[in-house]
Design an enzyme around this catalytic site. Sequence first.
Site, mmCIF file in Angstrom:
data_model
loop_
_atom_site.group_PDB
_atom_site.id
_atom_site.type_symbol
_atom_site.label_atom_id
_atom_site.label_comp_id
_atom_site.label_asym_id
_atom_site.label_seq_id
_atom_site.Cartn_x
_atom_site.Cartn_y
_atom_site.Cartn_z
ATOM 1 N N ASP A 47 -33.486 94.046 -3.862
ATOM 2 C CA ASP A 47 -33.700 95.354 -3.255
ATOM 3 C C ASP A 47 -33.417 96.409 -4.316
ATOM 4 O O ASP A 47 -32.266 96.638 -4.686
ATOM 5 C CB ASP A 47 -32.775 95.528 -2.050
ATOM 6 C CG ASP A 47 -32.776 96.947 -1.520
ATOM 7 O OD1 ASP A 47 -33.842 97.589 -1.563
ATOM 8 O OD2 ASP A 47 -31.712 97.420 -1.062
ATOM 9 N N ASP A 96 -38.057 99.995 1.320
ATOM 10 C CA ASP A 96 -36.739 99.689 1.872
ATOM 11 C C ASP A 96 -36.674 99.983 3.365
ATOM 12 O O ASP A 96 -36.031 99.247 4.130
ATOM 13 C CB ASP A 96 -35.652 100.474 1.128
ATOM 14 C CG ASP A 96 -35.915 101.979 1.101
ATOM 15 O OD1 ASP A 96 -37.076 102.400 1.267
ATOM 16 O OD2 ASP A 96 -34.937 102.738 0.913
#
Length: 258
Positions: A6, A109
């Site tokens: 991420d 995200d």
Amino acid sequence: MILVLDVGNTNIVLGLYKDEKLISDWRLSTDSKKSSDEYGIQVLQLFQYKGFDLKEVEGVIISSVVPNVMYSLEHMVRKYFGIHPMIVGPGVKTGVNIKYDNPKEVGADRIVNAVAAYNTYKRALIIIDFGTATTFCAVTKNGDYLGGTICPGIKISAQALFEKTAKLPEVKLIKPSTVICKNTASSMQAGIIYGYVGQVDYIVAKIKQEMAEVDNEEPLVIATGGLANLMAKESKTIQKVDSYLTLEGLRVIYEKNR
């Protein structure tokens, strides 16, 4: 094993999954100036420290809001893992129906968080991610991603206050016991922390009002990100904290597309 990355504006969070279990996670600084080899050596050292073998990784998925770092990361994965990474973006199956005016504008995200939360709870949701920016996302009980709100993050708001004022000091983000404070540092901490809690609760209340027009289910409010626990202790609206929500969403998306 599956490696998920991420990529945020401040940090890159890595998670290593064996089947559906997160067996290790790490955090690196996001730096677009780093080469693929610099990232590769860092990841190799992290694996070696935990006793993992790069060769055991069978798949890699990356979610990023920082385009400038992607060349180095993709090249690192191909060079050190011998794998072409899956990138979260247009054309990737997510299981949620994005209702944004232009779905390509939604941060990866935010979509990943929505996938993880909806996959876990299968109900209406409000997801708050306390990152470099704070994002609020609304998801209906049918899995429609309606959109949301983006605010300056707590840390960058505090940094701006320090940098743009001549006499105010830089302070730690801790909660003072009162809002009527008797020194400058505590006064700033109270303004930042309690002010942000008020912002969170107000925005959540407004989102709930608007969601009620399209969904008859009361949404569950979930928080994630570095300061989620601090905010949840004071907020009247946050019901759950899931620090690994984004990593879990990446795992779910990988499974949907493998």
